[in-house]
Design an enzyme around this catalytic site. Structure first.
Site, PDB file in Angstrom:
ATOM      1  N   SER A 118       0.840  -1.194   0.000  1.00 52.19           N
ATOM      2  CA  SER A 118       0.000   0.000   0.000  1.00 52.19           C
ATOM      3  C   SER A 118       0.877   1.246   0.000  1.00 52.19           C
ATOM      4  CB  SER A 118      -0.908   0.018   1.241  1.00 52.19           C
ATOM      5  OG  SER A 118      -1.812  -1.059   1.217  1.00 52.19           O
ATOM      6  N   CYS A 160      -4.942   5.751  -0.434  1.00 49.69           N
ATOM      7  CA  CYS A 160      -4.239   4.480  -0.316  1.00 49.69           C
ATOM      8  C   CYS A 160      -4.505   3.632  -1.558  1.00 49.69           C
ATOM      9  CB  CYS A 160      -4.713   3.734   0.933  1.00 49.69           C
ATOM     10  SG  CYS A 160      -3.963   2.106   1.134  1.00 49.69           S
ATOM     11  N   THR A 180      -3.021   0.254  -4.110  1.00 51.00           N
ATOM     12  CA  THR A 180      -2.297  -1.012  -4.038  1.00 51.00           C
ATOM     13  C   THR A 180      -1.384  -1.181  -5.242  1.00 51.00           C
ATOM     14  OG1 THR A 180      -4.115  -2.047  -2.829  1.00 51.00           O
ATOM     15  CG2 THR A 180      -2.536  -3.513  -3.885  1.00 51.00           C
TER      16      THR A 180
END
Length: 202
Positions: free
Chosen positions: A42, A49, A51
């Site tokens: 992350s 946030c 990925t």
């Protein structure tokens, strides 16, 4: 989890709309060590946030790919990002790391709009407007996250609030580029949100 202490400034080098515009694949160049970026990690990008889905090195520069989904595009400034956009980056907090800012989830609550900018000697004061729903979580001397940066609220009046940006923060983040009319991602303090929820239940 994050702290709102920016550790790098990245730059979008490519943006590819996929899934009929409901998903954007972003490639972001940064100064992080490629060996420390794992798929699934992350990274907060302007307070959002995201990925990591791929990473690598090109021309001696580390890059990583992330996907911005429809909800992110709808609720944050990610819908405005393009090739060349500079982003405040922060790696996820590790146990034992110094908590230099405040506890940040990286889940932007929405967008605030800069009403005015006042340039002071080496500093800048910004007045921002947000929704009434979010304004109730903002208090003088409380913490707030704007574009991924942990800041202290100076003053609050109805749905507007102000923050004072010190020279160091201006030099190591993208906040120096903020102008009246700019939209920024906002995440209210988690503690304020929980306190408000507890009050509602009593």
């Amino acid at each position: 989890m994050f702290t709102g202490i920016v550790s790098d400034i990245g730059e979008i080098t490519s943006l590819t709309p996929v899934a009929q515009g409901q998903l954007h694949r972003l490639r972001i160049a940064c100064h992080y060590d490629r060996a420390t970026i794992a798929d699934g990690a992350s990274i907060a990008c302007n307070g959002v946030c995201l990925t990591v889905v791929a990473s690598g090195i090109e021309r001696d520069k580390t890059w990583f790919d992330v996907d911005a989904a429809a909800e992110t595009l709808g609720m944050t400034t990610a819908r405005l990002w393009d090739v060349g956009t500079r982003l405040n980056l922060e790696r996820a907090l590790k146990i034992g790391d110094e908590l230099g800012g405040h506890i940040v989830a990286g889940h932007a609550d929405g967008v605030a709009t800069i009403r005015s900018r006042e340039d002071l000697p080496d500093m800048a004061r910004f007045t921002l407007h947000t929704t009434r729903e979010l304004a109730r979580f903002i208090a003088p001397k409380g913490s707030i996250t704007l574009d991924g940066v942990s800041l202290t609220v100076n003053a609050v009046k109805d749905t507007t609030f102000s923050v004072l940006i010190i020279p160091h923060t201006l030099s190591v983040t993208t906040l120096s580029s903020w102008r009246a009319g700019s939209e920024v991602n906002i995440e209210v303090d988690l503690m304020a949100r929980y306190a408000a929820r507890l009050t509602e239940m009593t």
